[in-house]
Design a protein around this motif. Structure first.
Motif, PDB file in Angstrom:
ATOM      1  N   ARG A  37       0.915   2.655   1.336  1.00  0.00           N
ATOM      2  CA  ARG A  37       1.950   2.652   0.290  1.00  0.00           C
ATOM      3  C   ARG A  37       2.148   1.244  -0.270  1.00  0.00           C
ATOM      4  O   ARG A  37       2.291   1.065  -1.484  1.00  0.00           O
ATOM      5  CB  ARG A  37       3.260   3.198   0.849  1.00  0.00           C
ATOM      6  N   GLU A  38       2.169   0.249   0.592  1.00  0.00           N
ATOM      7  CA  GLU A  38       2.361  -1.143   0.143  1.00  0.00           C
ATOM      8  C   GLU A  38       1.227  -1.575  -0.785  1.00  0.00           C
ATOM      9  O   GLU A  38       1.454  -2.230  -1.803  1.00  0.00           O
ATOM     10  CB  GLU A  38       2.451  -2.079   1.346  1.00  0.00           C
ATOM     11  N   ARG A  55      11.336   3.977  -8.522  1.00  0.00           N
ATOM     12  CA  ARG A  55       9.951   3.557  -8.700  1.00  0.00           C
ATOM     13  C   ARG A  55       9.432   3.972 -10.080  1.00  0.00           C
ATOM     14  O   ARG A  55       8.740   3.200 -10.749  1.00  0.00           O
ATOM     15  CB  ARG A  55       9.090   4.186  -7.592  1.00  0.00           C
ATOM     16  N   LYS A  92       0.962  13.542  -1.164  1.00  0.00           N
ATOM     17  CA  LYS A  92       1.313  12.127  -1.374  1.00  0.00           C
ATOM     18  C   LYS A  92       0.218  11.221  -0.831  1.00  0.00           C
ATOM     19  O   LYS A  92      -0.175  10.238  -1.474  1.00  0.00           O
ATOM     20  CB  LYS A  92       2.643  11.808  -0.679  1.00  0.00           C
ATOM     21  N   ASP A 124      10.810   9.899  -6.859  1.00  0.00           N
ATOM     22  CA  ASP A 124      11.272   8.523  -6.680  1.00  0.00           C
ATOM     23  C   ASP A 124      11.687   7.964  -8.042  1.00  0.00           C
ATOM     24  O   ASP A 124      10.878   7.402  -8.782  1.00  0.00           O
ATOM     25  CB  ASP A 124      10.139   7.689  -6.068  1.00  0.00           C
ATOM     26  N   ILE A 137       2.513  10.105  -8.435  1.00  0.00           N
ATOM     27  CA  ILE A 137       3.055   9.917  -7.088  1.00  0.00           C
ATOM     28  C   ILE A 137       4.589   9.909  -7.127  1.00  0.00           C
ATOM     29  O   ILE A 137       5.250  10.532  -6.297  1.00  0.00           O
ATOM     30  CB  ILE A 137       2.517   8.610  -6.468  1.00  0.00           C
ATOM     31  N   CYS A 138       5.157   9.207  -8.125  1.00  0.00           N
ATOM     32  CA  CYS A 138       6.617   9.177  -8.274  1.00  0.00           C
ATOM     33  C   CYS A 138       7.177  10.581  -8.476  1.00  0.00           C
ATOM     34  O   CYS A 138       8.245  10.915  -7.960  1.00  0.00           O
ATOM     35  CB  CYS A 138       7.019   8.302  -9.456  1.00  0.00           C
ATOM     36  N   GLU A 154       7.114  12.481  -5.145  1.00  0.00           N
ATOM     37  CA  GLU A 154       8.121  11.934  -4.226  1.00  0.00           C
ATOM     38  C   GLU A 154       9.524  11.988  -4.812  1.00  0.00           C
ATOM     39  O   GLU A 154      10.494  11.680  -4.129  1.00  0.00           O
ATOM     40  CB  GLU A 154       7.768  10.488  -3.862  1.00  0.00           C
ATOM     41  N   SER A 186       0.215   4.623   7.196  1.00  0.00           N
ATOM     42  CA  SER A 186       0.757   5.161   5.939  1.00  0.00           C
ATOM     43  C   SER A 186       1.595   4.140   5.183  1.00  0.00           C
ATOM     44  O   SER A 186       1.546   4.080   3.948  1.00  0.00           O
ATOM     45  CB  SER A 186       1.596   6.412   6.222  1.00  0.00           C
ATOM     46  N   ASN A 187       2.358   3.310   5.906  1.00  0.00           N
ATOM     47  CA  ASN A 187       3.161   2.287   5.227  1.00  0.00           C
ATOM     48  C   ASN A 187       2.279   1.213   4.599  1.00  0.00           C
ATOM     49  O   ASN A 187       2.598   0.663   3.534  1.00  0.00           O
ATOM     50  CB  ASN A 187       4.177   1.667   6.183  1.00  0.00           C
ATOM     51  N   ASN A 204      -2.295   8.632  -3.023  1.00  0.00           N
ATOM     52  CA  ASN A 204      -2.390   7.200  -2.715  1.00  0.00           C
ATOM     53  C   ASN A 204      -3.822   6.798  -2.367  1.00  0.00           C
ATOM     54  O   ASN A 204      -4.317   5.754  -2.820  1.00  0.00           O
ATOM     55  CB  ASN A 204      -1.454   6.844  -1.555  1.00  0.00           C
ATOM     56  N   MET A 230       1.642   0.039  -4.192  1.00  0.00           N
ATOM     57  CA  MET A 230       2.705  -0.589  -4.972  1.00  0.00           C
ATOM     58  C   MET A 230       2.238  -1.923  -5.560  1.00  0.00           C
ATOM     59  O   MET A 230       2.497  -2.222  -6.729  1.00  0.00           O
ATOM     60  CB  MET A 230       3.949  -0.782  -4.108  1.00  0.00           C
TER      61      MET A 230
END
Length: 298
Positions: free
Chosen positions: A75-76, A106, A48, A103, A97-98, A101, A71-72, A52, A79
């Motif tokens: 990710r932001e 997303r 992951k 997700d 990535i989705c 994960e 890491s956050n 990213n 996105m």
């Protein structure tokens, strides 16, 4: 938890293994684990992260800057980027990535945004179809696991079924019989072909996955279609494809047979007179453009 080699990371991210090792040594981006026999491997979190990182790096972020981010934060930024970027490769990367994960929210948001911007057909041709082709190869090489492939395939399948249901045709046009051979379950290309055919006003008889030969013959006799279309991805296997194509040609000699798929494209096959190879989904689109279109119900 899945495990990955550095070659798997290269295939999924597009970043050369040599570059990944440099980033690992210079910036401590990755922390490979080791098996009891001292073989290096990476886990889902590593994958992951590198997906990213690859996306940000492709869009102008310096690797030294990315390495300093939490890491956050990474990710932001990813996105934000995928919401404003119209680059097809970026969207395919974001969908990968989705998938890793799993997700669903997303994935649905990315897909819906692209459909609004590009339309359903162009989203399928330029983003989803290349993406599905990519993960199909990755699944066959073992770079992703069956659960991840099934997760994405079912989400795309749902979108396609809704889109197909929205195509209402009047009478007229050509008649297409769509099916997959016995044992064949990879349905996405066949569903998209159904959407394209119906969108041009033609009639589709859709039999779907793993159609028994006797059932196929019964439906053929009942409907007498102008075209048969099938996708051969895994079944029959490569050593039996020529035999299968020859049998289709003989059994349904009054119709034109369209064949495509992993076991067909680029293989050393000889096609009988009434069989046409479709190299890509765009070939089906071009075929439909050769056929006179019929009026659509508004």
């Amino acid at each position: 938890m899945s495990t990955y080699s550095i070659k798997d990371l290269e295939q999924l991210s597009g970043i050369k293994a040599h570059t990944l090792r440099i980033w690992e040594q210079r910036y401590s981006l990755l922390s490979p684990k080791r098996t009891d026999t001292n073989i290096r491997f990476y886990d889902d979190d590593d994958l992951k992260l590198i997906l990213n990182v690859a996306l940000l790096n492709d869009n102008g972020f310096k690797i030294s800057k990315i390495a300093s981010m939490e890491s956050n934060e990474i990710r932001e930024e990813v996105m934000k980027l995928t919401e404003r970027s119209l680059t097809h490769d970026d969207q395919i990367h974001a969908l990968t990535i989705c998938m890793i994960e799993m997700d669903e929210d997303r994935f649905d948001k990315i897909l819906s945004t692209n459909i609004l911007k590009l339309g359903f057909e162009q989203t399928m041709l330029n983003i989803i179809y290349p993406f599905m082709s990519k993960i199909g190869v990755l699944w066959q090489t073992g770079a992703i696991n069956p659960a991840q492939e099934h997760f994405i395939s079912n989400l795309v399948r749902q979108k396609l079924i809704v889109a197909i249901d929205g195509q209402i045709t009047q009478g007229g046009g050509k008649k297409f019989l769509l099916f997959l051979p016995e044992g064949e379950l990879h349905e996405i290309s066949l569903l998209f072909a159904s959407y394209l055919i119906k969108s041009k006003g033609h009639k589709v008889i859709y039999l779907g996955q793993s159609t028994p030969n006797d059932d196929l013959l019964s439906v053929y006799k009942l409907h007498q279609p102008d075209f048969l279309l099938t996708v051969i991805t895994t079944s029959p296997s490569s050593e039996y494809v020529q035999e299968y194509v020859n049998a289709l040609s003989e059994r349904f000699s009054s119709s034109e047979i369209l064949v495509t798929g992993y076991q067909v494209i680029g293989q050393d096959l000889v096609f009988p007179k009434n069989v046409r190879q479709m190299n890509y989904i765009r070939d089906i689109k071009e075929l439909l453009e050769e056929i006179e279109q019929v009026p659509q119900e508004k």
